[in-house]
Design an enzyme around this catalytic site. Sequence first.
Site, mmCIF file in Angstrom:
data_model
loop_
_atom_site.group_PDB
_atom_site.id
_atom_site.type_symbol
_atom_site.label_atom_id
_atom_site.label_comp_id
_atom_site.label_asym_id
_atom_site.label_seq_id
_atom_site.Cartn_x
_atom_site.Cartn_y
_atom_site.Cartn_z
ATOM 1 N N SER A 82 0.814 -1.225 0.000
ATOM 2 C CA SER A 82 0.000 0.000 0.000
ATOM 3 C C SER A 82 0.840 1.264 0.000
ATOM 4 O O SER A 82 0.430 2.270 -0.587
ATOM 5 C CB SER A 82 -0.912 0.019 1.229
ATOM 6 N N ASP A 300 -8.531 -4.892 2.663
ATOM 7 C CA ASP A 300 -7.225 -5.540 2.549
ATOM 8 C C ASP A 300 -6.976 -6.542 3.675
ATOM 9 O O ASP A 300 -6.477 -7.642 3.436
ATOM 10 C CB ASP A 300 -6.158 -4.439 2.569
#
Length: 468
Positions: A82, A300
Amino acid sequence: MKQKLLCSALAGASLLLSACGGSDGPSTSKNVLFFLGDGMGMTTMTAARIYSVGEDGELTMDQLPETAFIHTYSNDGQVTDSAPSMAAYMTGVKMNNEVISMSADTQAADAAGKPYYVKYDSTCPSDNGKPVPTLLEQMKAAGYSTGVVSTTRITHATPATTYSHVCHRDAENTIAAALVPGGAGYNASLGDGVDVVFGGGTSYFTPSTAGGRRNDGRDLVAELKKANYSFAANKSDFDKLPVDGKTKIVGLFSKEHMTYDLDRDPAKEPSLAEMTGKAIDALSARKKGFFLMVEGGRIDHALHATNARRALQDTVAFDNAIKAALDKMQSIDPGLKNTLIVVTADHDHTLQMNGYAARTGPTQPGKPGVLGLVNNYVDGKPSTDVDGNPYTVLGFGTGPNRKATRGPITAAELESPDYLQEAVVPTSSETHGGADVFLGATGLGAENFSGVLTNNEVFGLIKKSIGL
Ligand SMILES: [Zn+2]
């Protein structure tokens, strides 16, 4: 200057003053809302659509008029984490995995492979790269208001890339300090501070002696209050936060990440849609344009756990936040003539959809839908593997539930919120995937977003759209 003088002359006439765009902001109010579904690959979007509204339904994301595919690889990784992907959106620079808004030469680890963080408070060596300006910083400097909203710790990689610069994402105490005006480690590029901050993660704002993770003894919540922030620790505080057009507000609703939407107690933690709505109320009350980043951050985490049900529910919660924002912005700025809304993801996961199920429609109690078995479209009976055992519609490429011997899967397992879909390769935690992700856009300059783009190109297109 002319407009400024006129506006101060009108200061007594409140009806007219609202047309002045504040005392020192841009004369035209433009707004950027950037929505990031963490790990929300296209298979996750498809599965969340079926889970929520069935095969022939549409999420709000599906209705955005402009779309593009995004290549997400990082400076050193075929598959990104990320930190560099969100940082690419926010800075226009592709950097190395784990790095938060620093130049491309920044290393996340030293020559021996040891990460550049030992304690959460560590900072980067001074010869290891340099900060690159973020969209939030640039918009703040141009007079816009700013907001950051996430369901993760507010110091986690995605939100961190908007307001801090550090060579490793795990230095979360350092990242927290960047948010506190006037304190050591404050990011001076944030001017008087980010105007709206909502998320989780009080641990990194609290000294270890008081149950937090800070080793420097600082109480950053107290420091934020001293810097004139109104603070909320729960839903009832949140409801009372002022949206008066001047007070800076911060809400930190949990010690670590906020709760998955499936498990959330609405009396304790606001939803992502509620946080988004309040952030827009607070920022739009400032009569200047604003930048708001909203992350659906726990999609996620549930995917890493191969827990599809929680991942899909968090994707729906993220979609609800987009809907709330669209509705609110349409009433503030009809036709979105001065508002750009971008929705995308930072990377894919290894979620897969196995064929050939008959259409299931949405998931309901007793009807797992896309979370259930493949019941084939020919006769509606379970499809089976080479040993005669059924399998689920959803599976993963990597993950913890790799069975030595497959067997039947019970209805109770499929109804359980804790069911973990099976994986091809046994790993303790599921990995990210490397496929392209979706981007959707609407409003001011949305036509700039089409075709195939790299994540770092999006930064320049947002700036172009608002003339920054
Ligand atoms: Zn991840």
